[in-house]
Every structure is written in C-alpha cells, then in structure tokens.
Design a protein around this motif. Structure first.
Motif, short mmCIF file in Angstrom:
data_model
loop_
_atom_site.label_atom_id
_atom_site.label_comp_id
_atom_site.label_asym_id
_atom_site.label_seq_id
_atom_site.Cartn_x
_atom_site.Cartn_y
_atom_site.Cartn_z
N TRP A 56 -7.27 9.09 -8.15
CA TRP A 56 -5.90 9.08 -7.61
C TRP A 56 -5.90 8.59 -6.17
O TRP A 56 -5.05 7.79 -5.76
N THR A 57 -6.89 9.04 -5.38
CA THR A 57 -6.98 8.61 -3.98
C THR A 57 -7.19 7.10 -3.88
O THR A 57 -6.57 6.43 -3.04
N VAL A 58 -8.06 6.56 -4.72
CA VAL A 58 -8.30 5.11 -4.72
C VAL A 58 -6.98 4.37 -4.97
O VAL A 58 -6.68 3.37 -4.30
N GLU A 59 -6.20 4.84 -5.91
CA GLU A 59 -4.91 4.20 -6.21
C GLU A 59 -3.96 4.28 -5.01
O GLU A 59 -3.28 3.30 -4.68
N GLN A 60 -3.91 5.45 -4.38
CA GLN A 60 -3.00 5.62 -3.25
C GLN A 60 -3.40 4.73 -2.07
O GLN A 60 -2.55 4.14 -1.40
N VAL A 61 -4.71 4.64 -1.79
CA VAL A 61 -5.16 3.77 -0.70
C VAL A 61 -4.80 2.32 -1.00
O VAL A 61 -4.39 1.55 -0.11
N GLY A 62 -4.92 1.92 -2.27
CA GLY A 62 -4.51 0.57 -2.66
C GLY A 62 -3.03 0.33 -2.42
O GLY A 62 -2.63 -0.73 -1.92
N HIS A 63 -2.19 1.32 -2.75
CA HIS A 63 -0.75 1.20 -2.49
C HIS A 63 -0.49 1.08 -0.99
O HIS A 63 0.34 0.26 -0.54
N LEU A 64 -1.18 1.89 -0.19
CA LEU A 64 -0.98 1.87 1.26
C LEU A 64 -1.40 0.53 1.85
O LEU A 64 -0.75 0.00 2.75
N ARG A 65 -2.49 -0.05 1.32
CA ARG A 65 -2.93 -1.37 1.80
C ARG A 65 -1.83 -2.40 1.57
O ARG A 65 -1.53 -3.22 2.44
N ARG A 66 -1.22 -2.36 0.37
CA ARG A 66 -0.16 -3.33 0.07
C ARG A 66 1.08 -3.10 0.92
O ARG A 66 1.87 -4.03 1.13
N LEU A 67 1.27 -1.89 1.39
CA LEU A 67 2.42 -1.59 2.26
C LEU A 67 2.16 -1.98 3.71
O LEU A 67 3.04 -1.84 4.55
N GLY A 68 0.96 -2.44 4.02
CA GLY A 68 0.66 -2.88 5.38
C GLY A 68 -0.18 -1.91 6.19
O GLY A 68 -0.38 -2.13 7.39
N PHE A 69 -0.68 -0.84 5.56
CA PHE A 69 -1.57 0.08 6.28
C PHE A 69 -2.92 -0.59 6.52
O PHE A 69 -3.34 -1.47 5.78
N GLN A 70 -3.59 -0.13 7.56
CA GLN A 70 -4.90 -0.66 7.93
C GLN A 70 -5.97 0.03 7.10
O GLN A 70 -6.11 1.26 7.13
N VAL A 71 -6.77 -0.74 6.35
CA VAL A 71 -7.81 -0.19 5.49
C VAL A 71 -9.11 -0.93 5.77
O VAL A 71 -9.19 -2.14 5.61
#
Length: 311
Positions: A56-71
């Motif tokens: 679930w965390t991997v999916e959420q980090v992927g969503h955040l990356r697409r929203l413009g978060f720094q990863v």
C-alpha cells in the motif's frame, strides 16, 4: 521493511514447514527472511499484514510522485531504511543537504522543479544517543549495496564518505560541526569520521522530525529547521570557490525557494530565526542580497522579508 514488499513462500523440504519472506533488498539482489514455522499462525498473519501495508505504501508514494512530491531513488531509500531500523535518527542523526530540502518541499506542500541528488548528507550535532556503537560502513554494507570507503584528502586523513562504484554512484557523507571546513572529526559511536562544517551546530540545533519519500518508502528522519537551513545555504553559497559556481547557484535557489514558501504561507519565523545566528552566517547572507533580488524578483513580499531580517 527493507527492500521490496516481497512475497511469502512456504517450504517443507526438511520435513518441517516454514514460511519465508522472499524480497529484493537491492535491485537484482534476492534475499530471504525467515518468518516462522507453518504452525506459528500469529507470525505468518503479522507478516502478511506487514507486506500488505508495504505494498500500500509503494502505491501511495507512486501517487504522491505523480502529484509533484519529491521522491528520491531506491538506493537512497535502502540507506535511510537501514539507518532508521538501526535507530540512528532516533538517536539524533539528521539528514541535511538536498534530501532535507526535498523533505521540506513535501512538508510545505510545494510543487517545484524536481530535485535530484546522488549524495546523502548525514550529520550529528553531538554524540548520538546509542546504547552501543553502530559501525557506519557496516550499516551501509548491510543494504546489500557495494559501498566502499572514499579515501580521505589528504591521503593520510581518515575517510568521511562511502560510495557506490561508478562516477555517478551514490555517495554518503557524514558531517559534523567544526571551526575548520573539511577537517576530520572522530565519531566514535559510528566508528567513523565526519567532515567538519562551520556553524553546523547552529544549523542542527532544534532539528525536527520529517519524512523523506524514497523508492516506495516514507522514511521518518530528522532535518534542520527550514528557516535555519535557508540561512546556512546562503552562508555556504557565499563561501564556495569560483569553480563551484553551479553548486553556489543551487544553494541560493534552494534558500530562496524555502524563504518564499515560509513567507507566503504566512510564517512569521523568518526574521526571528536569524536572531542569535553566528555573525558569519548573517554576513554571508547579506552578501547574497544582490543575487536574491534577482532570484526573488517575482516574490517582492519574500524579498522584503529577507532584506528586513538582514538589516
């Protein structure tokens, strides 16, 4: 959980059935973790829950990356996860440099040009509160990534960095407060040495909890206060040689971006944060005012706040 979430496998070739978590701690490197016997239903159920949460965390980090978060990338994740699991951040170790900047962009909800770094800057203000020593190089090698010590400069100096192979391989630097830039400081609790940076004690005072997004993880770390970070970035930029112009410009841009975020979100700590700062930090920031006027031309409110703080 280190590495990928992994999958549970049951094996019974020895006459007894056991469950294992099979995962990749590093790209191309497979590892196994014993969960328990097939009869230990509690441990197996707990492992299933942990794997599900990791997925679930991997999916959420992927969503955040697409929203413009720094990863940051997976290599960074592997190092930070290992340090977190060993209790290094809870003991007082802090993340500085570009990774701290990325964390603050995320904390402040800012969409900015994606930051990229092949350096992990770690720092300690004072002796880490560890029950027993944590050998620095051993921790890095526990990631299953081929870290080796970077020879010190001059050649007889102890190493303060470790690096992966290749010209652009990930590098991990250990930093500490010190009067002389680049001097070697012993860090006995990590069985390593740190490179001294002037006024790092002031920078790290009051470091706070934050999260670095990296790979498929959200890793709890400690970072310097954003307002102190920006002033020290200006100090660092003013002291760089002419041959490091690109790094100096990067320092100024990061400082200006954080200043704009703090001021335009209604934060009132900017001017107060410079009170009690080392004289050299404030003086260097003043020398950077002409550059800041250009960089912050579209942010007059921020420029006014910065100039007021430097009067």
């Amino acid at each position: 959980m280190p590495g990928t979430p992994g999958t549970l496998y049951e094996r019974s070739g020895t006459g007894h059935a056991y469950w294992y978590r099979v995962y990749y701690p590093a790209p191309g490197v497979q590892a196994e973790e014993l969960i328990g016997s097939a009869a230990d239903e509690t441990s197996v159920a707990d492992a299933r829950d942990r794997i599900a949460f990791a997925q679930w965390t991997v999916e959420q980090v992927g969503h955040l990356r697409r929203l413009g978060f720094q990863v940051a990338d997976k290599g960074v994740a592997r190092v930070l996860v290992e340090l977190h699991n060993r209790g290094a951040f809870a003991a007082g170790l802090a993340v500085t440099g570009t990774l701290a900047y990325m964390a603050w962009l995320n904390e402040l909800g800012a969409v900015a040009v994606a930051a990229r770094t092949q350096d992990i800057d770690l720092a300690r203000r004072q002796r880490l509160d560890l029950a027993s020593p944590l050998p620095f190089l051993s921790i890095l090698q526990a990631t299953k990534l081929p870290f080796t010590a970077v020879p010190g400069l001059p050649s007889q100096s102890p190493s303060t960095s470790a690096k992966l192979p290749g010209r652009d391989g990930l590098r991990v630097d250990l930093l500490a407060p010190g009067r002389t830039l680049g001097a070697s400081v012993a860090v006995p609790e990590l069985d390593w040495h740190a490179e001294s940076i002037p006024h790092y004690g002031w920078l790290l005072d009051g470091a706070v909890e934050a999260t670095v997004l990296a790979g498929g993880h959200g890793i709890p770390v400690r970072v310097p206060l954003a307002e102190r970070f920006l002033w020290h970035k200006l100090y660092a930029s003013a002291g760089r040689p002419a041959t490091a112009r690109e790094k100096a410009e990067k320092d100024v841009m990061q400082a200006a971006t954080l200043a704009a975020l703090l001021v335009e979100q209604g934060d009132q700590r900017l001017e107060a944060s410079l009170q009690g700062a080392p004289t050299a930090v404030a003086s260097s920031a003043r020398r950077r005012l002409p550059t800041l006027r250009r960089v912050l031309a579209a942010h007059p409110q921020t420029l006014e706040a910065v100039a007021s703080a430097l009067r």
